[in-house]
Write an enzyme that holds these catalytic residues in place. Structure first.
Site, short mmCIF file in Angstrom:
data_model
loop_
_atom_site.label_atom_id
_atom_site.label_comp_id
_atom_site.label_asym_id
_atom_site.label_seq_id
_atom_site.Cartn_x
_atom_site.Cartn_y
_atom_site.Cartn_z
N ILE A 188 13.20 -38.08 -2.72
CA ILE A 188 12.26 -37.57 -3.71
C ILE A 188 11.62 -38.83 -4.29
O ILE A 188 12.31 -39.79 -4.61
CB ILE A 188 12.98 -36.70 -4.78
CG1 ILE A 188 12.03 -36.25 -5.89
CG2 ILE A 188 14.17 -37.41 -5.40
CD1 ILE A 188 12.68 -35.25 -6.89
N SER A 189 10.28 -38.85 -4.39
CA SER A 189 9.58 -40.06 -4.83
C SER A 189 9.91 -40.42 -6.27
O SER A 189 10.28 -39.57 -7.08
CB SER A 189 8.07 -39.85 -4.70
OG SER A 189 7.74 -39.40 -3.41
N GLN A 190 9.72 -41.70 -6.57
CA GLN A 190 9.86 -42.22 -7.93
C GLN A 190 8.87 -41.47 -8.86
O GLN A 190 7.73 -41.24 -8.47
CB GLN A 190 9.51 -43.71 -7.87
CG GLN A 190 9.54 -44.46 -9.16
CD GLN A 190 8.85 -45.81 -9.01
OE1 GLN A 190 8.00 -46.00 -8.15
NE2 GLN A 190 9.23 -46.74 -9.87
#
Ligand code: SAH
Length: 231
Positions: free
Chosen positions: A73-75
């Protein structure tokens, strides 16, 4: 007891909202993201519901997190930056390539009219569907497939966001962009990419390059082949 009196009365939901508020202030506003709709969406979506249960405590940290199947899951800052770059209006039709956890799709669903999100791994798509339904994100459609070819069934799109790193800009994606539409995509090597924005104006495409970033590879016909080479 005086110590911790205020905190003790905080509900789980209040605590989660307070964490999001701190995340938005210290990680996102502090780095220059200003779009009020984007900031509101990040304050609204419970990120802990999009990470594996044992990582819920770390959901608001300033980093990408593993979601299984070797994906991430992206930052939060990257989610905010990419969403701002799309310049969404409430009537926008959006395509996201790389559903992953479904978190980015939930953020997009609050800012656009309709979101189609495509994921190549069926198990991730299924999980994202369940999470998005639990949050009543009724304007999101999760499909399984190779998003490097876009998703012609719902095209054209006012905004296309690719959340995996690509060796090049897949031609089908620019082809499915509406007039005035924007494509945001990380392009570069498998190790590091530039977040580029392409805007369509009639038949003209204008490209602007943005921040350095690191994404998992976009694997498919117009991306990386599954052995890590450009097809
Ligand atoms: N946007 C996601 C993070 C994505 S990680 C989130 O908010 O959690 C990148 C995702 O892209 C992974 O789930 C990976 O399986 C997917 N992916 C890689 N290549 C793809 C392709 N060609 N089509 C669709 N999805 C792809």
């Amino acid at each position: 007891r005086i110590i911790g009196e205020g905190r003790a009365t905080m509900t789980i939901m209040e605590r989660s909202a307070a964490r999001r508020d701190a995340m938005v202030r210290s990680q996102i506003e502090a780095r220059g993201v200003t779009n009020p709709g984007v900031l509101a969406a990040l304050r609204a979506v419970p990120r802990e519901q999009f990470v594996p249960a044992h990582l819920a405590e770390t959901a608001y940290e300033d980093r990408a997190l593993p979601i299984g199947s070797d994906q991430t899951i992206s930052q939060p800052y990257m989610v905010a930056l990419m969403t701002q770059a799309l310049n969404l209006t409430s009537s926008a039709r959006v395509l996201e390539v790389g559903t992953g956890s479904g978190y980015q799709a939930a953020v997009l669903s609050r800012l656009a009219a309709r979101v189609t999100t495509i994921e190549r791994r069926p198990e991730l798509a299924e999980q994202a569907r369940t999470r998005l339904a639990a949050l009543c994100c009724d304007n999101v459609r999760v499909v399984v497939g190779d998003g490097t070819a876009g998703y012609p069934e719902d095209a054209p799109y006012d905004a296309i966001l690719v959340t995996a790193g690509s060796p090049q800009v897949p031609e089908p994606l620019t082809a499915q962009l509406a007039d005035g539409g924007r494509l945001v995509i990380p392009v570069g090597t498998a190790r590091e990419q530039d977040l580029i924005t392409i805007e369509r104006s009639g038949d003209r495409l204008t490209q602007t390059s943005g921040e350095r970033c690191i994404f998992v590879p976009l694997v498919g016909r117009f991306g990386w082949s599954s052995d890590g080479r450009v097809p």
